[in-house]
Write an enzyme that holds these catalytic residues in place. Structure first.
Site, PDB file in Angstrom:
ATOM      1  CE  LYS A  83      19.016   0.109 -11.646  1.00  0.00           C
ATOM      2  NZ  LYS A  83      17.592  -0.134 -11.692  1.00  0.00           N
ATOM      3  CE  LYS A 138      13.129   1.624  -5.894  1.00  0.00           C
ATOM      4  NZ  LYS A 138      12.153   1.056  -6.785  1.00  0.00           N
ATOM      5  CE  LYS A 186      19.060   6.619  -8.898  1.00  0.00           C
ATOM      6  NZ  LYS A 186      17.816   6.216  -9.437  1.00  0.00           N
TER       7      LYS A 186
HETATM    8  N1  AQP Z   1      16.927   9.919  -5.716  1.00  0.00           N
HETATM    9  C1  AQP Z   1      15.892  10.242  -6.467  1.00  0.00           C
HETATM   10  N2  AQP Z   1      15.559  11.546  -6.638  1.00  0.00           N
HETATM   11  C2  AQP Z   1      14.488  11.897  -7.386  1.00  0.00           C
HETATM   12  N3  AQP Z   1      13.694  11.008  -8.012  1.00  0.00           N
HETATM   13  C3  AQP Z   1      13.980   9.697  -7.858  1.00  0.00           C
HETATM   14  N4  AQP Z   1      13.377   8.581  -8.319  1.00  0.00           N
HETATM   15  C4  AQP Z   1      14.066   7.503  -7.882  1.00  0.00           C
HETATM   16  N5  AQP Z   1      15.109   7.884  -7.129  1.00  0.00           N
HETATM   17  C5  AQP Z   1      15.083   9.242  -7.092  1.00  0.00           C
HETATM   18  C6  AQP Z   1      12.194   8.607  -9.160  1.00  0.00           C
HETATM   19  O1  AQP Z   1      11.231   7.701  -8.633  1.00  0.00           O
HETATM   20  C7  AQP Z   1      10.485   7.154  -9.713  1.00  0.00           C
HETATM   21  C8  AQP Z   1      10.433   5.651  -9.562  1.00  0.00           C
HETATM   22  O2  AQP Z   1      11.752   5.141  -9.657  1.00  0.00           O
HETATM   23  P1  AQP Z   1      12.051   3.591  -9.643  1.00  0.00           P
HETATM   24  O3  AQP Z   1      12.049   3.109  -8.242  1.00  0.00           O
HETATM   25  O4  AQP Z   1      11.166   2.873 -10.552  1.00  0.00           O
HETATM   26  O5  AQP Z   1      13.446   3.441 -10.286  1.00  0.00           O
HETATM   27  P2  AQP Z   1      14.856   3.918  -9.913  1.00  0.00           P
HETATM   28  O6  AQP Z   1      15.028   5.331 -10.350  1.00  0.00           O
HETATM   29  O7  AQP Z   1      15.760   2.923 -10.515  1.00  0.00           O
HETATM   30  O8  AQP Z   1      14.878   3.852  -8.332  1.00  0.00           O
HETATM   31  P3  AQP Z   1      16.078   3.539  -7.432  1.00  0.00           P
HETATM   32  O9  AQP Z   1      15.713   3.816  -6.039  1.00  0.00           O
HETATM   33  O10 AQP Z   1      17.306   4.217  -7.948  1.00  0.00           O
HETATM   34  O11 AQP Z   1      16.222   1.979  -7.581  1.00  0.00           O
HETATM   35  P4  AQP Z   1      17.467   1.152  -7.954  1.00  0.00           P
HETATM   36  O12 AQP Z   1      18.398   1.272  -6.802  1.00  0.00           O
HETATM   37  O13 AQP Z   1      16.921  -0.226  -8.137  1.00  0.00           O
HETATM   38  O14 AQP Z   1      18.014   1.754  -9.211  1.00  0.00           O
HETATM   39  C9  AQP Z   1      11.177   7.596 -11.010  1.00  0.00           C
HETATM   40  O15 AQP Z   1      10.449   8.648 -11.600  1.00  0.00           O
HETATM   41  C10 AQP Z   1      12.523   8.078 -10.546  1.00  0.00           C
HETATM   42  O16 AQP Z   1      13.020   9.117 -11.364  1.00  0.00           O
END
Ligand code: AQP
Length: 334
Positions: free
Chosen positions: A114, A200, A197
């Site tokens: 990040k 968002k 992966k």
């Molecule tokens: N690509 C993914 N595959 C499987 N599980 C996922 N999760 C997120 N992306 C994937 C799971 O969703 C839950 C909530 O995640 P989050 O939105 O709080 O945090 P994150 O993992 O940081 O999500 P993003 O989309 O990757 O956001 P950014 O881009 O801000 O970092 C968690 O259980 C996560 O494992």
């Protein structure tokens, strides 16, 4: 009784990775025979690590609450709460910051990723210390199980390390959690970049299936998913290293149909058919969720009521754990 805790940040749009990696399994867990006490948080304070303007996080919190209930979280079976409504999260987070080391936080891959993505922009201290807040989120609820996607593996590990160190210093106080991953869909990949992966904060929307995407948009994204140029009878096979794009589609289809990637691979020989089948399975899976979301998002009063009920219940549990931690350290009672 098994205590279950998991959370999501209200940043960006809800996507298929959130659903298949985490939320669907939270809902499945609600119906299991074993007695479970479920807590699912909307961790708005985590969103502040990357928030620089007013009015964004509150709106995203309501939206995420609507998705939580739309996917099937049942307020009778699960406590859904907002992190900032439970001040004990910030209070235990400080204890966790004093329990984890600078070196441990420096090794977190999400911080490296990040902060690299934000190169040239403001990088908050919170982006560095948030695993301590995340440890507090989990440990406050004496969670036995933390159902998450694979990207959260390292966070649950550091939480266990923090609990072990705290217990070693101050006596047996905090419960050690276990991360729980789904058999398929634990790491949903970006459709345009299947070695990353789905996230968002991805740069292109074409690789992300947003839960709110209409069916035509979902089908288009799957039809344009990046695969490879193999041909021949065994082109459709599950091999993450050699065939990341095809393997990602197989994993998504397996998750959507409660099958395995290897089994679904045997049903297709052509990439086009696999893409169509995966798109159709996801459209069918999301259709009732989208319908419920549209109803819920229009009833903000009811969402606020449900979050207030969840917040009060969460505070009871969190307050007891925080008191236990303060007492273990021997802080002077107020
Ligand atoms: N690509 C993914 N595959 C499987 N599980 C996922 N999760 C997120 N992306 C994937 C799971 O969703 C839950 C909530 O995640 P989050 O939105 O709080 O945090 P994150 O993992 O940081 O999500 P993003 O989309 O990757 O956001 P950014 O881009 O801000 O970092 C968690 O259980 C996560 O494992």
């Amino acid at each position: 009784m098994i205590r279950v805790l998991s959370c999501t940040q209200p940043t960006g749009n809800a996507h298929l990775g959130n659903y298949l990696g985490a939320w669907r399994n939270w809902v499945k867990g609600q119906g299991q025979d074993t007695e479970r006490d479920n807590f699912f948080g909307i961790v708005d304070l985590h969103a502040l690590t990357v928030t620089e303007s007013p009015g964004v996080v509150g709106a995203a919190t309501v939206d995420l609450a609507a998705w939580y209930f739309a996917v099937g979280l049942d307020p009778e079976l699960s406590t859904v709460f907002v992190q900032s409504h439970v001040p004990e999260h910030s209070q235990l987070a400080w204890l966790m910051e004093c329990t984890l080391s600078y070196g441990e936080l420096s090794r977190m891959t999400q911080f490296k990723d990040k902060s690299a993505k934000r190169e040239g922009h403001f990088i908050s201290a919170g982006l560095f210390t948030y695993p301590a807040l995340m440890a507090a989120d989990i440990l406050l609820y004496d969670a036995n199980e933390v159902p998450v996607g694979d990207d959260q593996r390292q966070h649950v590990e550091i939480t266990r390390d923090a609990a072990i160190r705290f217990n070693h210093r101050f006596g047996d106080t905090l419960v050690l959690p276990e991360a729980v991953f789904p058999p398929a869909g634990a790491r949903v990949m970006d459709l345009q970049d299947p070695t990353s992966k789905m996230s968002k904060s991805s740069s292109s929307d074409a690789g992300i299936v947003n839960l709110a995407d209409p069916p035509e948009a979902i089908m288009k994204k799957f039809k344009r998913a990046v695969t490879d140029s193999d041909t021949g009878p065994d082109a459709v096979r599950y091999d993450v290293a050699a065939k990341p794009g095809v393997s990602s589609l197989l994993d998504i289809l397996a998750a959507a149909t409660d099958s395995t990637a290897e089994r679904v691979a045997g049903e297709y020989t052509r990439y086009g058919d696999l893409k169509t089948a995966t798109g159709e399975a996801i459209v069918a899976l999301l259709e009732p969720v989208q319908q419920r979301y549209r109803e819920l998002i229009d009833d903000r009063g009811e969402l606020a009521r449900l979050l207030a009920v969840g917040g009060a219940k969460a505070r009871q549990v969190a307050g007891t754990t925080l008191r236990r931690a303060y007492d273990a350290i021997g802080l002077l009672p107020a």
